[in-house]
Write a protein that holds these residues in place. Structure first.
Motif, mmCIF file in Angstrom:
data_model
loop_
_atom_site.group_PDB
_atom_site.id
_atom_site.type_symbol
_atom_site.label_atom_id
_atom_site.label_comp_id
_atom_site.label_asym_id
_atom_site.label_seq_id
_atom_site.Cartn_x
_atom_site.Cartn_y
_atom_site.Cartn_z
ATOM 1 N N SER A 50 0.833 -1.202 0.000
ATOM 2 C CA SER A 50 0.000 0.000 0.000
ATOM 3 C C SER A 50 0.869 1.254 0.000
ATOM 4 O O SER A 50 2.024 1.238 0.456
ATOM 5 C CB SER A 50 -0.921 0.013 1.220
ATOM 6 O OG SER A 50 -0.166 0.253 2.397
ATOM 7 N N VAL A 51 0.308 2.331 -0.482
ATOM 8 C CA VAL A 51 1.007 3.613 -0.509
ATOM 9 C C VAL A 51 1.352 4.036 0.917
ATOM 10 O O VAL A 51 2.451 4.539 1.182
ATOM 11 C CB VAL A 51 0.153 4.689 -1.215
ATOM 12 C CG1 VAL A 51 0.773 6.066 -1.070
ATOM 13 C CG2 VAL A 51 -0.049 4.348 -2.665
ATOM 14 N N GLN A 52 0.446 3.793 1.839
ATOM 15 C CA GLN A 52 0.683 4.162 3.231
ATOM 16 C C GLN A 52 1.903 3.428 3.794
ATOM 17 O O GLN A 52 2.725 4.014 4.496
ATOM 18 C CB GLN A 52 -0.553 3.854 4.096
ATOM 19 C CG GLN A 52 -1.745 4.716 3.788
ATOM 20 C CD GLN A 52 -2.549 4.230 2.573
ATOM 21 O OE1 GLN A 52 -2.278 3.158 2.016
ATOM 22 N NE2 GLN A 52 -3.523 5.019 2.157
ATOM 23 N N LYS A 56 5.389 5.139 5.045
ATOM 24 C CA LYS A 56 5.888 4.890 6.392
ATOM 25 C C LYS A 56 7.337 4.387 6.336
ATOM 26 O O LYS A 56 8.191 4.850 7.087
ATOM 27 C CB LYS A 56 5.019 3.860 7.103
ATOM 28 C CG LYS A 56 5.433 3.612 8.551
ATOM 29 C CD LYS A 56 4.735 2.415 9.164
ATOM 30 C CE LYS A 56 3.287 2.681 9.426
ATOM 31 N NZ LYS A 56 2.629 1.556 10.137
ATOM 32 N N LYS A 57 7.608 3.458 5.419
ATOM 33 C CA LYS A 57 8.948 2.878 5.294
ATOM 34 C C LYS A 57 9.992 3.941 4.983
ATOM 35 O O LYS A 57 11.115 3.905 5.499
ATOM 36 C CB LYS A 57 8.952 1.819 4.208
ATOM 37 C CG LYS A 57 10.296 1.163 3.986
ATOM 38 C CD LYS A 57 10.239 0.090 2.936
ATOM 39 C CE LYS A 57 11.620 -0.515 2.733
ATOM 40 N NZ LYS A 57 11.580 -1.621 1.767
ATOM 41 N N PHE A 58 9.640 4.907 4.157
ATOM 42 C CA PHE A 58 10.588 5.952 3.752
ATOM 43 C C PHE A 58 10.449 7.244 4.540
ATOM 44 O O PHE A 58 11.071 8.258 4.220
ATOM 45 C CB PHE A 58 10.465 6.225 2.252
ATOM 46 C CG PHE A 58 10.956 5.073 1.408
ATOM 47 C CD1 PHE A 58 12.311 4.870 1.230
ATOM 48 C CD2 PHE A 58 10.062 4.184 0.836
ATOM 49 C CE1 PHE A 58 12.765 3.801 0.473
ATOM 50 C CE2 PHE A 58 10.508 3.109 0.086
ATOM 51 C CZ PHE A 58 11.870 2.911 -0.095
ATOM 52 N N GLY A 59 9.620 7.226 5.579
ATOM 53 C CA GLY A 59 9.482 8.390 6.439
ATOM 54 C C GLY A 59 8.826 9.577 5.764
ATOM 55 O O GLY A 59 9.141 10.721 6.095
ATOM 56 N N LEU A 60 7.933 9.316 4.831
ATOM 57 C CA LEU A 60 7.243 10.391 4.131
ATOM 58 C C LEU A 60 5.918 10.706 4.834
ATOM 59 O O LEU A 60 5.335 9.830 5.475
ATOM 60 C CB LEU A 60 6.990 9.992 2.683
ATOM 61 C CG LEU A 60 8.242 9.681 1.858
ATOM 62 C CD1 LEU A 60 7.852 9.103 0.506
ATOM 63 C CD2 LEU A 60 9.076 10.926 1.677
ATOM 64 N N PRO A 61 5.424 11.921 4.681
ATOM 65 C CA PRO A 61 4.144 12.256 5.315
ATOM 66 C C PRO A 61 2.996 11.415 4.743
ATOM 67 O O PRO A 61 2.981 11.083 3.560
ATOM 68 C CB PRO A 61 3.939 13.736 4.990
ATOM 69 C CG PRO A 61 4.883 14.053 3.893
ATOM 70 C CD PRO A 61 5.970 13.017 3.913
ATOM 71 N N GLN A 62 2.104 11.057 5.615
ATOM 72 C CA GLN A 62 0.942 10.259 5.214
ATOM 73 C C GLN A 62 -0.038 11.177 4.540
ATOM 74 O O GLN A 62 -0.854 10.976 3.825
ATOM 75 C CB GLN A 62 0.297 9.583 6.421
ATOM 76 C CG GLN A 62 1.247 8.684 7.160
ATOM 77 C CD GLN A 62 1.515 7.362 6.441
ATOM 78 O OE1 GLN A 62 0.661 6.834 5.754
ATOM 79 N NE2 GLN A 62 2.709 6.832 6.599
#
Length: 62
Positions: A50-52, A56-62
């Motif tokens: 999933s995109v979420q 999360k894995k790359f520390g990007l904003p949800q």
């Protein structure tokens, strides 16, 4: 893709290349085709992330 169709698909791919194409151009097109087909096969079998989860894995904003 069925193995019987690989030759025909390769011919079609070659025909779409410009006349001044290089071996590298051809190899790139084959690689892209292979990666896209593998991704579609993974998607059909449910091997997706999933995109979420990716965010999360790359520390990007949800």
């Amino acid at each position: 893709m069925e193995n019987a169709n690989i030759k025909e698909e390769a011919r079609k791919l070659i025909e779409r290349l410009p006349a001044n194409s290089t071996w590298d151009d051809l190899m790139y097109q084959i690689y892209v085709r292979q990666v896209v087909e593998a991704g579609l096969a993974d998607s059909k079998t449910g091997k997706v992330t999933s995109v979420q989860d990716v965010r999360k894995k790359f520390g990007l904003p949800q």
